[in-house]
Write an enzyme that holds these catalytic residues in place. Structure first.
Site, PDB file in Angstrom:
ATOM      1  N   LYS A 168     -22.104  95.688 -21.313  1.00  0.00           N
ATOM      2  CA  LYS A 168     -20.640  95.661 -21.327  1.00  0.00           C
ATOM      3  C   LYS A 168     -20.122  94.387 -21.984  1.00  0.00           C
ATOM      4  CE  LYS A 168     -16.346  96.649 -20.666  1.00  0.00           C
ATOM      5  NZ  LYS A 168     -15.712  96.916 -19.373  1.00  0.00           N
ATOM      6  N   LYS A 236     -11.311  86.976 -19.666  1.00  0.00           N
ATOM      7  CA  LYS A 236     -12.346  86.832 -18.642  1.00  0.00           C
ATOM      8  C   LYS A 236     -13.684  87.376 -19.141  1.00  0.00           C
ATOM      9  CE  LYS A 236     -12.955  90.029 -15.872  1.00  0.00           C
ATOM     10  NZ  LYS A 236     -13.839  91.230 -15.734  1.00  0.00           N
TER      11      LYS A 236
END
Length: 290
Positions: A168, A236
């Site tokens: 991811k 993030k």
């Protein structure tokens, strides 16, 4: 039918939970009173703010939360109430090292665990066509496949626990880089007076075509940045990429550049906008922003 406690009913989590319910699973959303609680009720989900009660009878516990501390906190609270043989699936995007630590220190061997972050944004969650990258044992992956199939189209086991988060992270650096390059192409085309919709049509049909170009086209053409995936969350995620790369001694110069652009948008107060707002900053840098 599988009994599922779903923790985290935000932009992505709510439609994912709804799709699980539509496929016949018994779903209880765990959410505090407020906007998300009301949205879940409106969508027809059973909801509670009693986490221990929700997870104690569940076959599967899914977390879909913003960041590593949220997942760690939720699972710390949930694990003492899980029955032996239950399966924890973290579908959040968090640090892969933290995922391995959570498995080693928080989730006992009597409980299964998979890390299964997703890609596809809000539209993919609503349509049930997410890409799901899964880390953990093949046995647990096979057991969870009917659950994943209710939420996604491309579902791939990518390795041991933590591997889903690594994949991811790579996905997120590709997406950010792709958005930035499309933003620069849009600024270039506009500056040269090209017919922008027509230009994107022909570019999209060739080697430069991409899912980013297809999905973000309305945002690029309309300069509309309603969040499907917020810049603050992408910042993030890019931080996770940089930290993980640094630990491995890797140099990723283009990733560093686009990370700084994303962080600049967040720092000036645009973190709530969709990540397609990289076009907003690109146009402003070229004296074309509003």
């Amino acid at each position: 039918m599988t009994s599922i406690a779903f923790i985290g009913l935000g932009v992505m989590g709510l439609p994912m939970a709804v799709n699980l319910k539509r496929r016949g699973h018994e779903v209880t959303g765990v959410v505090r009173p407020g906007r998300a609680h009301a949205g879940a009720l409106e969508a027809g989900l059973a909801v509670t703010d009693d986490l221990p009660r929700a997870v104690s009878g569940a076959d599967v516990v899914i977390t879909m939360l913003p960041d590593t501390p949220d997942v760690r906190s939720a699972l710390t609270d949930a694990v003492p109430h899980l029955r032996a043989g239950a399966l924890v699936i973290d579908m959040s995007t968090i640090d892969p090292t933290a995922t391995r630590e959570i498995r080693a220190r928080i989730v006992p061997e009597s409980v299964g665990m998979l890390d299964a972050p997703v890609s596809g944004g809000e539209a993919g969650a609503v349509d049930g066509v997410l890409s799901i990258m899964v880390g953990g044992s093949k046995e647990h992956f096979s057991a969870a496949l009917p659950v994943f199939e209710a939420m996604g189209r491309t579902i791939v086991h990518v390795g041991p626990i933590g591997a889903g988060q690594v994949v991811k992270a790579a996905n997120q650096l590709i997406v950010a880089g792709n958005i930035q390059m499309v933003a620069e192409a849009v600024a270039f085309l506009d500056a040269q007076g090209a017919d922008l919709p027509a230009a994107l049509d022909v570019i999209g049909g060739g080697l430069a075509g991409s899912t980013v170009l297809e999905r973000k086209r309305p945002a690029f053409l309309g300069r509309s940045y309603r969040p499907g995936f917020r810049l603050a969350l992408h910042a993030k995620d890019l931080g996770i990429v940089q930290d993980t790369a640094a630990a491995a001694g890797l140099s990723l110069p283009l990733t560093a550049a686009v990370t700084q652009l994303v962080r600049a948008l967040v720092a000036r107060g645009d973190g709530h906008l969709d990540h397609a707002a990289l076009l907003k900053l690109t146009e402003e840098l070229n004296g074309r922003g509003v």
